[in-house]
Design a protein around this motif. Structure first.
Motif, short mmCIF file in Angstrom:
data_model
loop_
_atom_site.label_atom_id
_atom_site.label_comp_id
_atom_site.label_asym_id
_atom_site.label_seq_id
_atom_site.Cartn_x
_atom_site.Cartn_y
_atom_site.Cartn_z
N SER A 14 -41.73 -44.06 82.01
CA SER A 14 -42.58 -45.42 81.40
C SER A 14 -41.67 -45.59 80.15
O SER A 14 -41.21 -46.81 79.37
CB SER A 14 -43.93 -45.49 81.50
OG SER A 14 -44.08 -44.90 80.32
N VAL A 15 -41.03 -44.29 79.89
CA VAL A 15 -40.10 -44.25 78.31
C VAL A 15 -39.44 -44.76 78.73
O VAL A 15 -38.84 -45.33 78.12
CB VAL A 15 -40.36 -42.48 78.11
CG1 VAL A 15 -39.57 -42.53 76.79
CG2 VAL A 15 -41.57 -41.99 77.54
N LEU A 37 -39.62 -48.40 77.93
CA LEU A 37 -40.12 -48.76 76.88
C LEU A 37 -38.33 -48.77 75.80
O LEU A 37 -38.55 -49.99 75.67
CB LEU A 37 -41.22 -47.80 75.97
CG LEU A 37 -42.68 -48.09 76.39
CD1 LEU A 37 -43.30 -47.25 77.21
CD2 LEU A 37 -43.08 -49.95 76.93
N LEU A 38 -37.64 -47.68 75.73
CA LEU A 38 -37.00 -47.18 74.87
C LEU A 38 -35.92 -47.43 75.52
O LEU A 38 -34.86 -48.19 75.06
CB LEU A 38 -37.19 -46.26 74.33
CG LEU A 38 -38.48 -44.90 73.32
CD1 LEU A 38 -38.06 -44.24 73.40
CD2 LEU A 38 -38.23 -46.09 72.81
#
Lengths: 274, 584
Positions: B516-517, B520-521
């Motif tokens: 999920s990181v 998002l990034l």
């Protein structure tokens, strides 16, 4: 192979050059190599305060030590290596550590990363606690300093009085001690810029880590952004909200974010027993 | 929130992460369902089985007048029995719902009681003997009542069952009696109708005697005979007429008295003498005055003769002739003289006197000839006279007969004329009467059958309800089925916990995992730092384990207690038994 040998040889030479006679002295010498006024003539070689750190205290505060969980140490090594790669590739010296929200492990990560970096003999590491509202770095070492970075900036206190070394080679800490509510103004002052330039540019092999307040809580990190080479975003698993992370990345879009760290990761099982 | 799809790993991660939440939710829900399950009051059910017995006298012999299927009848009876009045009566007498009496209205109590009554049909598969199709026949039914008190449940069921039995019996008797009574009324009405029609018919017969269809031929015959009789009589009559004419002429020729011979010459009879004298007298009067000696003498002679013959006065014809002549004289005199002339006055006087005489003679005219029947002396005359008289008498008799025959004939003719109309009315009346009689017979037969059916019901030989199994006081609760509830509660607790986790997970926006990181990034995290155990935290894990073990032990004990309570005996009973054994 040849290259590796050359690299190792060079590293060894550099280490000998920078360390000098004793670990403590060398560090102190380097640390005190500049004065608040920036006048080289006024350098006084004072001993940097060396703190005896109780390993128990470190363990209680989750700071990595020799007896720490190998998985954790390995994880920090991974982080260290990747951070170094990024910094070296771009010629950066300073790295600000922040996170979207509070209590997501910024300070702990900063301390552990600093320790991890310091374990590599090629560098010296200066850890600056710029979370002026809630300075906590020193607490991880179980030490209450009498003066902090604010004293250095505004009270003309010699840097040597402020710095301390937590009985780890190649690591010097510039702690904060008092709470300042107008911290962002302080961080954007020319004096601060001077200080950053001083402490980063004087010694080529020094890496400076800044522990900053949360990006989304206060504007400290944004105000300080122009003075620092790169940012490292701390994310806590199960705690940091997705929109917060997105927002933080958005705020820091003009700064160099070298990457993120996922704290309390639950994926350890995958690689843990390697 | 963005589209999320969970892989199995994500699921496992979620389960690991939310373990404690799950157990808390599950524990609360399970405890709640446990408390509800065991605090729910037990309900006892008392059941009566009522058998529908077949009639003892086969319906082929005595068909019943009660129709409808058994179930239909039972439902009908249920409607009659379960009235508010009956139920409230039971509530009062048995003391049901004492705790609810002041909280609920009467109608609510009745509704509550109705809800607790269960009526179930007991059916058997039978083959219909008429068409060979299998079908379900109701052979019995069960009547149950649920209550928290087993004793009250039994009492109420008992009363309800009694009401059902009574109502059924009463209804059957009433029904058969009503049928019989109705048929009786119908028969009476028909009887009256028949009597009425018979009366009408007899009156009609009387009025139309001889014109009725069955009399027509004989009437015709009679008429013809009468016509013949009449013709015969007419013939006899005409011959008699002839004879009479003949006799009368003979009689007219014959003298009444035999001629008297004096000195060989025939002597005039007094009548003849009188007649001649009278003519003499009239001419003398005309010639002379009334006081003329001749006139007086003649007059005296006439009077003498009149006395001897009984022929008083002159005959009417004589007088009238005199009157005519007097009148003509008077008219002549008036032409010659004035009114005051003595001659005219005398004539006027004469006319008046004559007119008076004529009037008096007219009055006494009938009797003037009567004494003529006096002794006729001529034998021939007498014989003729007698024969004439006989003929006249015979004619008179025949005339009477003729009249009678004419009248009879008239009657017959009238009858024949009326015959077509009479036939029509007669046929109609007869048909009505026949119909009425047929109906009456039919109804009477049915009435007798109904009466028989009534007897069957009254003697309790018909199909009826029989209490096969009287209600007993239940010993075990009928509901709730605690095991089922427990199971249900467990499932609900699991479902609820899973739901709670799902909701928590969907509301949770926190970052999970490096993926999920990365999402998002746009880059994976530089490192994933596992959770760092602080000094002393290892001890905490041990504490949790110990707590878990204790929890399991407590759970097992609770489970055992629940099982004992449910499958063996209620815990309070076990507790009392334990206390008793310990002598406390």
């Amino acid at each position: 192979m040849e290259r590796i040998k050359q690299a190792m040889e060079r590293a060894r030479q550099e280490r000998e050059a920078s360390i000098g006679a004793g670990p403590g002295d060398t560090v102190v010498a380097h640390a005190d190599a500049f004065s608040p006024r920036g006048a080289p003539t006024q350098i006084h070689y004072t001993q940097t305060r060396i703190i005896r750190v109780d390993p128990e205290v470190l363990r209680r505060n989750r700071v990595i030590t020799g007896t720490s969980d190998a998985g954790v140490v390995d994880a920090y090594r991974m982080l260290r290596t990747r951070v170094l790669q990024q910094l070296n590739a771009n010629g950066w010296k300073s790295l600000a550590i922040t996170s979207p929200g509070p209590s997501e492990g910024k300070t702990l990560t900063a301390v552990n990363l600093a320790l991890s970096l310091a374990m590599e003999v090629n560098h010296t590491v200066l850890l600056v606690d710029l979370d002026l509202r809630r300075p906590t770095v020193h607490r991880l070492f179980g030490y209450e300093p009498e003066s902090g970075v604010a004293d250095y900036l505004f009270s003309d206190m010699p840097l040597s009085n402020v710095l301390f070394t937590p009985s780890v080679e190649r690591l010097v800490v510039l702690p904060g001690n008092t709470r300042w509510d107008n911290s962002s103004e302080m961080l954007s002052m020319p004096r601060t810029r001077e200080m950053v330039e001083e402490i980063t540019k004087r010694y080529p092999e020094r890496i400076v880590l800044f522990d900053l307040p949360p990006v989304l809580m206060v504007d400290d990190a944004l105000a300080f952004a122009p003075f620092v080479d790169a940012f490292l975003l701390i994310v806590e698993e199960g705690e940091t909200a997705k929109p917060a992370l997105t927002q933080a990345r958005e705020l820091l879009k003009n700064a160099n974010v070298i990457g993120s760290v996922l704290n309390k990761g639950e994926e350890r099982g995958k690689y843990y027993d390697y | 929130m963005e589209q999320e799809s969970y892989s199995l790993n994500d699921m496992l991660a979620i389960i690991r992460r939310r373990k404690s939440q799950f157990w808390i939710a599950f524990g609360v829900l399970a405890l709640l369902s446990l408390i509800i399950t065991f605090s729910w009051p037990a309900t006892y059910r008392s059941t009566a089985t009522i058998l529908i017995t077949q009639e003892e006298i086969p319906s082929q012999l005595v068909p019943t007048t009660i129709s409808g299927y058994a179930e239909q009848q039972i439902r009908a009876i249920e409607q009659r029995v379960m009235t508010s009045e009956n139920l409230l009566n039971i509530i009062d007498k048995v003391g049901l719902y004492k705790d609810k009496l002041d909280r609920l209205s009467r109608s609510d109590l009745v509704d509550l009681m109705r809800d607790n009554v269960t009526l179930e049909m007991v059916s058997a598969d039978v083959v219909d003997p008429r068409n060979g199709k299998p079908q379900a026949a109701t052979i019995a039914f069960t009547l149950s009542f649920d209550d928290e008190s087993p004793h009250l449940a039994q009492q109420v069921t008992n009363r309800l069952a009694t009401l059902f039995l009574d109502e059924n019996l009463r209804q059957r008797i009433t029904s058969t009696r009503d049928t019989a009574e109705f048929l009786g009324q119908q028969a009476d009405a028909l009887n009256k109708q028949i009597l009425d029609l018979e009366d009408q018919l007899s009156k009609f017969k009387q009025q139309n005697d001889g014109a009725l269809p069955y009399e027509y031929a004989s009437t015709l015959q009679l008429m013809q005979r009468t016509q013949a009789d009449l013709a015969e009589t007419d013939r006899t009559m005409s011959s008699l007429q002839d004879r009479r004419v003949e006799l009368e002429s003979e009689l007219a020729q014959a003298s009444r008295d035999a001629p008297m011979k004096i000195d060989g010459s025939t002597v005039l009879s007094p009548e003849d003498q009188l007649r001649s004298l009278r003519s003499q007298y009239a001419s003398l009067v005309a010639l002379y005055g009334p006081n003329h000696p001749d006139v007086v003498r003649t007059k005296r002679q006439i009077e003498g003769l009149e006395q001897s013959t009984g022929n008083v006065g002159s005959t009417a014809s004589d007088l009238s002739a005199q009157l005519e002549s007097a009148k003509s004289q008077l008219a002549a005199a008036r032409q010659q003289y004035t009114e005051d002339h003595p001659e005219v006055q005398r004539l006027e006087h004469t006319v008046e006197g004559l007119e008076a005489q004529v009037a008096s003679a007219g009055k006494a005219g009938g009797s003037t000839t009567a004494p003529t029947s006096a002794q006729a002396t001529n034998p021939t005359y007498v014989q003729l006279k007698i024969r004439l008289q006989a003929t006249v008498a015979e004619m008179q008799a025949l005339q009477a007969k003729q009249q009678a025959l004419g009248k009879t004939l008239n009657t017959y003719q009238n009858a024949i004329a009326k015959a077509p109309e009479a036939e029509r009315v007669y046929t109609a009346l007869s048909r009505q009467l026949d119909d009425a009689r047929a109906q009456h017979k039919d109804i009477t037969g049915k009435q007798m059958e109904a009466e028989l059916a009534r007897q069957v019901e009254q003697n309790k030989k018909g199909e009826r309800f029989e209490l096969a199994e009287p209600p007993e006081e239940p010993t075990d609760p009928y509901s709730p089925n605690r095991l089922a509830w427990l199971f249900l509660g467990l499932i609900l607790a699991i479902a609820g916990s899973v739901g709670a986790i799902a909701i928590a997970e969907s509301l949770d926006e926190a970052i999970r995992g490096s993926e999920s990181v990365t999402a998002l990034l746009g880059a994976a995290p530089l490192a994933v730092i596992p959770y760092i155990l602080a000094e002393g935290e290892t001890q905490g894990v041990d504490k949790r384990k110990i707590a878990l073990i204790w929890g399991i032990i407590a759970g097992v004990i609770a489970l055992v207690l629940i099982l004992v309570n449910f499958l063996y005996k209620p815990l309070d009973v076990v507790w009392y038994q334990l206390m008793r054994q310990l002598g406390l």
